[in-house]
Design a protein around this motif. Structure first.
Motif, PDB file in Angstrom:
ATOM      1  N   ALA A 211       0.984 -17.236  10.952  1.00 47.00           N
ATOM      2  CA  ALA A 211       0.731 -18.712  11.375  1.00 47.00           C
ATOM      3  C   ALA A 211       0.719 -18.747  13.096  1.00 47.00           C
ATOM      4  O   ALA A 211       0.048 -19.766  13.566  1.00 47.00           O
ATOM      5  N   GLN A 212       1.461 -17.530  13.702  1.00 51.64           N
ATOM      6  CA  GLN A 212       1.361 -17.769  15.251  1.00 51.64           C
ATOM      7  C   GLN A 212       0.127 -16.922  15.765  1.00 51.64           C
ATOM      8  O   GLN A 212      -0.223 -16.736  17.058  1.00 51.64           O
ATOM      9  N   GLY A 213      -0.758 -16.453  14.875  1.00 53.82           N
ATOM     10  CA  GLY A 213      -2.133 -15.784  15.255  1.00 53.82           C
ATOM     11  C   GLY A 213      -1.967 -14.305  15.626  1.00 53.82           C
ATOM     12  O   GLY A 213      -2.737 -13.953  16.419  1.00 53.82           O
ATOM     13  N   TYR A 214      -0.749 -13.824  15.340  1.00 51.06           N
ATOM     14  CA  TYR A 214      -0.741 -12.276  15.738  1.00 51.06           C
ATOM     15  C   TYR A 214      -1.498 -11.303  14.964  1.00 51.06           C
ATOM     16  O   TYR A 214      -1.774 -10.474  15.295  1.00 51.06           O
ATOM     17  N   ILE A 215      -1.786 -11.844  13.702  1.00 54.08           N
ATOM     18  CA  ILE A 215      -2.379 -10.866  12.983  1.00 54.08           C
ATOM     19  C   ILE A 215      -3.371 -11.605  12.092  1.00 54.08           C
ATOM     20  O   ILE A 215      -3.123 -13.058  11.825  1.00 54.08           O
ATOM     21  N   PRO A 216      -4.482 -11.431  11.595  1.00 49.64           N
ATOM     22  CA  PRO A 216      -5.404 -12.123  10.934  1.00 49.64           C
ATOM     23  C   PRO A 216      -4.996 -12.033   9.485  1.00 49.64           C
ATOM     24  O   PRO A 216      -4.244 -11.457   8.858  1.00 49.64           O
ATOM     25  N   PHE A 217      -5.690 -13.119   8.870  1.00 48.06           N
ATOM     26  CA  PHE A 217      -5.200 -13.453   7.181  1.00 48.06           C
ATOM     27  C   PHE A 217      -5.400 -12.332   6.489  1.00 48.06           C
ATOM     28  O   PHE A 217      -4.623 -12.003   5.373  1.00 48.06           O
ATOM     29  N   SER A 218      -6.324 -11.577   6.784  1.00 52.65           N
ATOM     30  CA  SER A 218      -6.802 -10.425   5.881  1.00 52.65           C
ATOM     31  C   SER A 218      -5.555  -9.222   6.030  1.00 52.65           C
ATOM     32  O   SER A 218      -5.183  -8.748   4.970  1.00 52.65           O
ATOM     33  N   MET A 219      -5.137  -9.138   7.163  1.00 52.39           N
ATOM     34  CA  MET A 219      -4.066  -8.185   7.221  1.00 52.39           C
ATOM     35  C   MET A 219      -2.509  -8.853   6.577  1.00 52.39           C
ATOM     36  O   MET A 219      -1.700  -8.033   6.173  1.00 52.39           O
ATOM     37  N   ALA A 220      -2.571 -10.102   6.672  1.00 48.17           N
ATOM     38  CA  ALA A 220      -1.297 -10.904   6.160  1.00 48.17           C
ATOM     39  C   ALA A 220      -1.403 -10.401   4.650  1.00 48.17           C
ATOM     40  O   ALA A 220      -0.382 -10.432   3.981  1.00 48.17           O
ATOM     41  N   THR A 221      -2.759 -10.559   4.115  1.00 54.39           N
ATOM     42  CA  THR A 221      -2.891 -10.297   2.686  1.00 54.39           C
ATOM     43  C   THR A 221      -2.313  -8.794   2.453  1.00 54.39           C
ATOM     44  O   THR A 221      -1.651  -8.545   1.169  1.00 54.39           O
ATOM     45  N   ALA A 222      -2.731  -7.939   3.380  1.00 49.19           N
ATOM     46  CA  ALA A 222      -2.197  -6.523   3.020  1.00 49.19           C
ATOM     47  C   ALA A 222      -0.592  -6.375   2.917  1.00 49.19           C
ATOM     48  O   ALA A 222      -0.171  -5.657   1.883  1.00 49.19           O
ATOM     49  N   MET A 223      -0.206  -7.145   3.401  1.00 51.07           N
ATOM     50  CA  MET A 223       1.145  -7.035   3.890  1.00 51.07           C
ATOM     51  C   MET A 223       1.908  -7.649   2.716  1.00 51.07           C
ATOM     52  O   MET A 223       3.017  -7.014   2.316  1.00 51.07           O
ATOM     53  N   VAL A 224       1.239  -8.619   2.163  1.00 52.31           N
ATOM     54  CA  VAL A 224       2.126  -9.180   1.013  1.00 52.31           C
ATOM     55  C   VAL A 224       1.837  -8.479  -0.217  1.00 52.31           C
ATOM     56  O   VAL A 224       2.594  -8.196  -1.057  1.00 52.31           O
ATOM     57  N   LEU A 225       0.720  -7.453  -0.412  1.00 50.75           N
ATOM     58  CA  LEU A 225       0.511  -6.424  -1.242  1.00 50.75           C
ATOM     59  C   LEU A 225       1.500  -5.505  -1.393  1.00 50.75           C
ATOM     60  O   LEU A 225       2.010  -4.812  -2.310  1.00 50.75           O
ATOM     61  N   GLY A 226       1.478  -5.104  -0.050  1.00 55.06           N
ATOM     62  CA  GLY A 226       2.789  -4.165   0.291  1.00 55.06           C
ATOM     63  C   GLY A 226       4.152  -4.259   0.042  1.00 55.06           C
ATOM     64  O   GLY A 226       5.020  -3.960  -0.518  1.00 55.06           O
ATOM     65  N   SER A 227       4.470  -5.546  -0.007  1.00 57.21           N
ATOM     66  CA  SER A 227       5.929  -6.079  -0.309  1.00 57.21           C
ATOM     67  C   SER A 227       5.882  -6.256  -1.807  1.00 57.21           C
ATOM     68  O   SER A 227       7.200  -5.906  -2.096  1.00 57.21           O
ATOM     69  N   ASN A 228       4.894  -6.521  -2.658  1.00 61.44           N
ATOM     70  CA  ASN A 228       5.036  -6.451  -4.063  1.00 61.44           C
ATOM     71  C   ASN A 228       5.243  -5.104  -4.418  1.00 61.44           C
ATOM     72  O   ASN A 228       6.020  -4.812  -5.366  1.00 61.44           O
ATOM     73  N   LEU A 229       4.671  -4.097  -3.630  1.00 65.65           N
ATOM     74  CA  LEU A 229       5.010  -2.666  -4.014  1.00 65.65           C
ATOM     75  C   LEU A 229       6.337  -2.422  -3.608  1.00 65.65           C
ATOM     76  O   LEU A 229       7.150  -1.401  -4.349  1.00 65.65           O
ATOM     77  N   GLY A 230       6.825  -2.646  -2.524  1.00 69.50           N
ATOM     78  CA  GLY A 230       8.112  -2.216  -1.943  1.00 69.50           C
ATOM     79  C   GLY A 230       9.078  -2.836  -2.782  1.00 69.50           C
ATOM     80  O   GLY A 230      10.215  -2.061  -3.128  1.00 69.50           O
ATOM     81  N   THR A 231       9.149  -3.939  -3.397  1.00 70.47           N
ATOM     82  CA  THR A 231      10.092  -4.307  -4.221  1.00 70.47           C
ATOM     83  C   THR A 231      10.203  -3.984  -5.553  1.00 70.47           C
ATOM     84  O   THR A 231      11.438  -3.512  -6.154  1.00 70.47           O
ATOM     85  N   THR A 232       9.277  -3.009  -5.967  1.00 68.37           N
ATOM     86  CA  THR A 232       9.490  -2.282  -7.331  1.00 68.37           C
ATOM     87  C   THR A 232      10.168  -0.952  -6.987  1.00 68.37           C
ATOM     88  O   THR A 232      10.841  -0.354  -7.727  1.00 68.37           O
ATOM     89  N   VAL A 233       9.956  -0.408  -5.677  1.00 71.06           N
ATOM     90  CA  VAL A 233      10.573   0.613  -5.434  1.00 71.06           C
ATOM     91  C   VAL A 233      12.165   0.482  -5.333  1.00 71.06           C
ATOM     92  O   VAL A 233      12.845   1.396  -5.669  1.00 71.06           O
ATOM     93  N   THR A 234      12.503  -0.690  -4.706  1.00 67.32           N
ATOM     94  CA  THR A 234      13.939  -1.253  -4.589  1.00 67.32           C
ATOM     95  C   THR A 234      14.468  -0.927  -6.028  1.00 67.32           C
ATOM     96  O   THR A 234      15.544  -0.677  -6.480  1.00 67.32           O
ATOM     97  N   SER A 235      13.833  -1.458  -6.893  1.00 68.49           N
ATOM     98  CA  SER A 235      14.361  -1.647  -8.516  1.00 68.49           C
ATOM     99  C   SER A 235      14.317  -0.491  -9.080  1.00 68.49           C
ATOM    100  O   SER A 235      15.336  -0.011  -9.757  1.00 68.49           O
ATOM    101  N   ASN A 236      13.333   0.507  -8.873  1.00 69.74           N
ATOM    102  CA  ASN A 236      13.201   1.671  -9.372  1.00 69.74           C
ATOM    103  C   ASN A 236      14.417   2.699  -8.730  1.00 69.74           C
ATOM    104  O   ASN A 236      15.001   3.493  -9.421  1.00 69.74           O
ATOM    105  N   ILE A 237      14.871   2.596  -7.416  1.00 70.90           N
ATOM    106  CA  ILE A 237      16.007   3.179  -6.853  1.00 70.90           C
ATOM    107  C   ILE A 237      17.126   2.581  -7.612  1.00 70.90           C
ATOM    108  O   ILE A 237      18.436   3.606  -7.855  1.00 70.90           O
TER     109      ILE A 237
END
Length: 578
Positions: A211-237
């Motif tokens: 929203a502040q223009g620090y990263i483009p929307f495409s990189m925001a998409t990548a971060m959201v995909l990463g957060s979806n993977l990260g939360t599964t690691v937490t549950s597996n731990i």
């Protein structure tokens, strides 16, 4: 000094956000209580309903972890198949996107911002928290207010810290490496989720950056995909120290999100275009086709206002598409996770806690629902002691008696282990804030595990008495054996009553006449046997020492009956607080 203060303010706002999320989720879960379990039990008859259930429950409690805990307890209890549990998890992933939409509202894309009402809400939340009846509601509202106050402060503070030319150049360089940038920002999203133990926080940070223009929307998409993977690691731990069903459920969550992320990477550009078209369809500027840097002032303002909603939309589109694609492969996922987490050998699994694990505790109220299933199983395991006592009584030789005595000793150790591990679970659960009803349940459950452990001690005592009789070459007469076996039958009836009362939802346990009648029968028969014994001693019908061992057994059985009625009394006390 100013920079240090800004950094501390940023960390404080992040802490406020995380605490608010925890408080809000905990309040909701405590308000819902057993009603969530009832809802899930009624709404999991087919795959479509399972998905809807996952969406609804996760949206309500704002925690996919809490939903997963209930799913695991249902699978363990046989009320929900692993395939149905996978469908509920798919729905839970969609349910987590509700949080992203709420966050988008807090950014104030128009004249209204949830952050502006946060502080006034705290006053009303405090009043409700001061009331015993409405404490959980107050906790929810206070958490809601802290969450959005923290998010607003996080957004403002991060703007001050990140609004430097060097930072923008650095982030721009990271965004200009093509496919490697996508992988890098995916990793960043996963790491943030793992560090903060919250995918919602990673989503909020992503919204701030884009929203502040620090990263483009495409990189925001990548971060959201990463957060979806990260939360599964937490549950597996968390499931690493849990039972087989919990591990399989966690693996299914990981597999679902991993396959979805891989597909999104393979079709990254088409996926971005689809998100852009969907955002445009709901009335916002397309974040993919519009050039932020080249846009005019008016268009730039519109883009800035819409970007948080665009992030929420991409989160939703990703989970919905992944669910629509993989729902047809639930049987395959079930086979894969069963292969990934094979069952323990029957003997090993039999003596492990089946329904609970400290790694799965979210709120105390929900944790106790799983604990009750373990108590019922503990009672059923303890009941096997009566079978071994029958075998010990019927043994014609000391050699034939020995295997049953060994089992009574082993089950005494087993009941000790059950009590210790369940008590440790209760100790962990009580570290969380709990409702008054949950406090009453914990006290009752502590007493129940203590009584069940005492039954295990009594079983070992019975073995010792019979062993002493064999050591002194004293054999029970056929009439004695018949009456001792009759006492075992009465104990079985008491166990039946205990099991029924313990398994029945506490709201439905209006009385324990079944247990009271069983205990009266044991006491009455004990009195009859005592009078007969005194008469037989006077008549010298059998040696006094044999009679002493015989009556020691009768008294031990009566004591076991006392422990059993105490369990039912503990259950009915819970009902009285409903």
């Amino acid at each position: 000094m100013t920079l240090v203060l800004q950094i501390l303010t940023l960390l404080g706002s992040l802490g406020m956000f995380l605490y608010g999320m925890s408080l809000m989720s905990g309040g909701l879960q405590k308000m819902a209580g057993n009603r969530l379990r009832t809802f899930m039990a009624k709404m999991t008859s087919n795959t479509f309903k399972c998905i809807l259930t996952g969406i609804a429950v996760t949206a309500m409690v704002q925690s996919s972890t809490a939903t997963t805990l209930m799913i695991v307890s249902f699978v363990n209890a046989g009320l929900l198949s692993l395939a149905s549990a996978i469908a509920v998890i798919m729905g839970a992933n969609i349910g987590t996107t509700v949080t992203a939409w709420i966050f988008a509202l807090s950014f104030g894309g128009g004249s209204f911002s949830l952050g502006t009402i946060a502080i006034p809400l705290m006053f009303f939340a405090f009043l409700l928290m001061s009331s015993k009846k409405n404490h959980n509601m107050g906790e929810f509202i206070m958490g809601f207010a802290l969450l959005f106050l923290g998010l607003t402060t996080l957004k403002e503070t991060s703007t001050v810290l990140l609004d430097h030319e060097g930072v923008r150049v650095f982030l721009s360089s990271l965004s200009g490496m093509g496919f490697w940038s996508i992988l890098l920002f995916m990793l960043a999203g996963a790491v943030i989720t793992l560090m903060l133990q919250s995918s919602a926080t990673a989503t909020a940070i992503t919204m701030v950056l884009v929203a502040q223009g620090y990263i483009p929307f495409s990189m925001a998409t990548a971060m959201v995909l990463g957060s979806n993977l990260g939360t599964t690691v937490t549950s597996n731990i968390a499931a690493a120290v849990a039972n087989v069903s919990a591990k399989r459920t966690a693996r299914a969550h990981l597999l679902f999100n991993f396959v979805g992320a891989v597909l999104a990477l393979i079709f990254f550009n088409p996926f971005l275009k689809l998100v852009g078209i969907t955002v445009q369809a709901i009335g916002f500027p397309n974040p993919v086709t519009n050039d932020f840097a080249a846009a005019g002032e008016s268009m730039r303002e519109s883009l800035i206002a819409s970007l948080p909603y665009s992030v929420a939309m991409l989160h939703t589109v990703f989970n919905v598409i992944t669910t629509l694609l993989l729902v047809w492969f639930i049987p395959t996922i079930e086979k894969i996770v069963t292969w990934m987490v094979p069952s323990h050998k029957e003997e090993d699994e039999k003596f492990r806690l089946k329904y609970i694990s400290t790694g799965n505790i979210t709120t105390a109220d929900l944790a106790l629902n799983s604990a009750k299933l373990e108590l019922v199983r503990y009672g059923d395991v303890t009941r096997r002691i009566v079978e071994f006592i029958r075998g010990a009584i019927n043994a014609e030789t000391q050699e034939a008696f020995q295997p049953f005595d060994d089992e009574l000793i082993r089950y005494e150790e087993l009941t000790d282990r059950f009590e210790k591990e369940i008590a440790a679970y209760f100790n962990e659960a009580t570290k969380r804030e709990m409702s008054h009803h949950a406090t009453v349940r914990v006290r009752a459950y502590y007493r129940i595990i203590g009584e069940l452990e005492s039954i295990g001690d009594s079983g070992e005592t019975v073995g010792k008495i019979i062993a002493r009789a064999w050591a002194h070459d004293k054999k029970f007469t056929p009439d004695m054996k018949s009456k001792l076996l009759k006492m075992c039958d009465l104990l079985d009836e008491a166990f039946d009553a205990m099991h029924t009362n313990l398994e029945t939802p506490s709201v439905d346990v209006h009385d324990i006449r079944n247990a009271e009648e069983a205990e009266e029968n044991i006491n009455g028969y004990r009195d009859i046997l005592r009078e007969e014994h005194l008469s037989n001693i006077e008549k010298s019908s059998y040696p006094y020492e044999t009679g002493a061992f015989y009556m020691d057994l009768v008294n031990a059985f009566e004591k076991m009956g006392d422990f059993l009625i105490n369990i039912s009394q503990s259950v009915v006390r819970i009902h009285e607080t409903e």
